[in-house]
Design a protein around this motif. Sequence first.
Motif, mmCIF file in Angstrom:
data_model
loop_
_atom_site.group_PDB
_atom_site.id
_atom_site.type_symbol
_atom_site.label_atom_id
_atom_site.label_comp_id
_atom_site.label_asym_id
_atom_site.label_seq_id
_atom_site.Cartn_x
_atom_site.Cartn_y
_atom_site.Cartn_z
ATOM 1 N N ASP A 64 -9.791 -2.971 34.924
ATOM 2 C CA ASP A 64 -9.214 -1.739 35.453
ATOM 3 C C ASP A 64 -10.128 -1.101 36.485
ATOM 4 N N VAL A 65 -9.523 -0.476 37.470
ATOM 5 C CA VAL A 65 -10.231 0.384 38.413
ATOM 6 C C VAL A 65 -9.687 1.791 38.227
ATOM 7 N N TRP A 66 -10.570 2.767 38.232
ATOM 8 C CA TRP A 66 -10.173 4.144 37.922
ATOM 9 C C TRP A 66 -10.319 5.023 39.159
ATOM 10 N N CYS A 67 -9.347 5.914 39.348
ATOM 11 C CA CYS A 67 -9.313 6.826 40.499
ATOM 12 C C CYS A 67 -9.027 8.246 40.010
ATOM 13 N N PRO A 68 -9.432 9.247 40.777
ATOM 14 C CA PRO A 68 -8.926 10.598 40.489
ATOM 15 C C PRO A 68 -7.418 10.623 40.698
ATOM 16 N N THR A 69 -6.708 11.431 39.933
ATOM 17 C CA THR A 69 -5.255 11.514 40.095
ATOM 18 C C THR A 69 -4.860 12.353 41.300
ATOM 19 N N GLN A 70 -5.797 13.130 41.823
ATOM 20 C CA GLN A 70 -5.491 13.927 42.991
ATOM 21 C C GLN A 70 -6.757 14.127 43.797
ATOM 22 N N GLY A 71 -6.600 14.488 45.048
ATOM 23 C CA GLY A 71 -7.753 14.711 45.894
ATOM 24 C C GLY A 71 -8.321 13.407 46.440
ATOM 25 N N ILE A 72 -9.565 13.471 46.897
ATOM 26 C CA ILE A 72 -10.227 12.322 47.496
ATOM 27 C C ILE A 72 -10.293 11.169 46.482
ATOM 28 N N GLY A 73 -9.865 9.992 46.892
ATOM 29 C CA GLY A 73 -9.902 8.807 46.035
ATOM 30 C C GLY A 73 -8.588 8.489 45.362
ATOM 31 N N ALA A 74 -7.713 9.478 45.204
ATOM 32 C CA ALA A 74 -6.431 9.223 44.542
ATOM 33 C C ALA A 74 -5.578 8.248 45.340
ATOM 34 N N SER A 75 -5.747 8.252 46.660
ATOM 35 C CA SER A 75 -4.938 7.389 47.529
ATOM 36 C C SER A 75 -5.175 5.908 47.253
ATOM 37 N N VAL A 76 -6.340 5.559 46.719
ATOM 38 C CA VAL A 76 -6.634 4.153 46.439
ATOM 39 C C VAL A 76 -5.617 3.587 45.450
ATOM 40 N N CYS A 77 -5.331 4.338 44.406
ATOM 41 C CA CYS A 77 -4.409 3.872 43.373
ATOM 42 C C CYS A 77 -2.948 4.109 43.738
ATOM 43 N N GLN A 78 -2.716 4.805 44.825
ATOM 44 C CA GLN A 78 -1.346 5.067 45.267
ATOM 45 C C GLN A 78 -0.972 4.235 46.486
ATOM 46 N N SER A 79 -1.837 3.321 46.865
ATOM 47 C CA SER A 79 -1.663 2.608 48.120
ATOM 48 C C SER A 79 -0.649 1.482 48.015
ATOM 49 N N ASP A 80 -0.206 1.002 49.154
ATOM 50 C CA ASP A 80 0.639 -0.172 49.224
ATOM 51 C C ASP A 80 -0.133 -1.377 48.697
ATOM 52 N N LEU A 81 0.541 -2.202 47.899
ATOM 53 C CA LEU A 81 -0.155 -3.304 47.235
ATOM 54 C C LEU A 81 -0.784 -4.278 48.216
#
Length: 542
Positions: free
Chosen positions: A466-483
């Motif tokens: 697993d890779v962990w990201c903040p759910t909001q703010g800086i870094g959240a975009s990593v886990c919300q990105s296009d595959l």
Amino acid sequence: MVVVTGLSGESYDVDGEPFYVAGARSVLYLCRDPRGQQRLDKLYRTPVTAPDAIEWARQAMLFGRQTVLAAATGGAAEAVNWPIDLVQHDAALIGAILPLIPMDYLQPDGRPRTLDHLWAAPGQTTPYLRAGLAVRLCEVVRVLEERQLIHGDLSGKNVLWQPAAPLVYLIDTAGLMPADRAHDRYKDRYDLAALLYRILLPDSAGPPGAPWQPGGVPADLDPRVRALFDRAFGNGGFGPEARPSAQEWADTLRAVYLAQAGFGSPTAPLPPTHTSPTGWSAPQPLVTYQGAPQPNSTNTALAVILGILLVVLVIAIGVGVVVLSGDDKTTDDAKGSSITTTAPTTTTTTAPSTSGTSEVDKATLNQQGTDKTPFTADALLPSSFTDSKGVVFTRRSSGVKDCIASNMSQNVKTALQANKCVQMVTGTYIDKSDKLMTSLEVFAFPSSTEAEAIYTSLKGQKQTWDVWCPTQGIGASVCQSDLDTLWAATYSSWGRWQYRYLYEAYSLSIDLKVDTSLQPSLDAPSRTILQLVGPDNYWKPR
């Protein structure tokens, strides 16, 4: 604080003040198990004295312990709030120990998000999400049917749901009983149909709060679904034994709502996005929190993987491998990793107790029984660190999780379970320029023997962690990105085992650049952090 002992032999430290008054039948108290994991002690207002009822509860508890404590099956069984221990006094059953409800099933004020809230605002959800919730509910009820169990109160108040993903969670399991002992062994099937009717056909089910009466079936409803409702509600002379099983509902709803293209009313097929032959993922791992969720609580949003004919609402996912190799106690670069998210937190390092400021016998850190290190993010993770290139990283999110997550590869799950992984601590670090992110996992085992064994057994294999990201703010975009973008990004991943712990670090550019010149800047934090985490962070002189 009170200490109670369950039928499993484990003892629980129970808070003195109630956490929640669960109606007229019970009161809930926060407690901690011997591993420091927060649980709930459900104290019955009326003790259970019937021997057969106590035996039924014991059987459910045994399965609950197997399911919840392992949390590795990746199936719908983990979406049931099973009792994991029972508290008995003399010959009476006076309470049960339950897992905490995962936080993604709670409202911001800490109250459970029940299906009653879905009835109250059907327009705030899409037909796509409602169809996914309906299928997932069928999968969860199927778990009970396979074990010949009756819930007895499948109602809107006892089914929780997530607004961002088609996942549900079944609570209030105190009334579980064998189907052949129930007054109406087909009651759950009727109740399931009533819930599905409200989920799929909110405009036909009548106003929220009104006594349940099956409304008129829409004329354009698929005849396969109409036939199941007719059987469930006795239309056409069908008896209770003809009520459809949860499996029948799941198969039909998949075929009607989720397997074809198109989008429209709740009766129209829904568009597929991603499919996978692996089946439904489990709900996110349980998380610990104090009382109602606070702004800095950890929150997990797992990738949702549905069956081969099932549409998926993907909220955050990345797939790849981590290859354990390289020199002793260190892993080489990986090819990617699965993605999970954590809520942002403001982190401060908690200073150890007075005894922690003196030299600790490092040999005590090799065994769970002698290791006195608190299993918390503040104890095991530094609040910040400077990598070998002089770049400063600050911890932005963290949390304590169960070891095994559904989106790990099977070889990782098997290895963690076989080596008796206790829990893991997660953390996310971001540099001062807000350009680079390092995700960290710290796994704890009963002894250094298991930590070394899992490292050795996985070395050289392809794995998904697993890779962990903040759910909001800086870094959240990593886990919300296009595959595709995520998979192509340049990254660095390293691992290490030490004492009774295993560490996994993953670094990448937050904007997911594909640039090999970034490699040294990513290697530096992912390798440096592995030397700074673990019990040494807690016991170092201050």
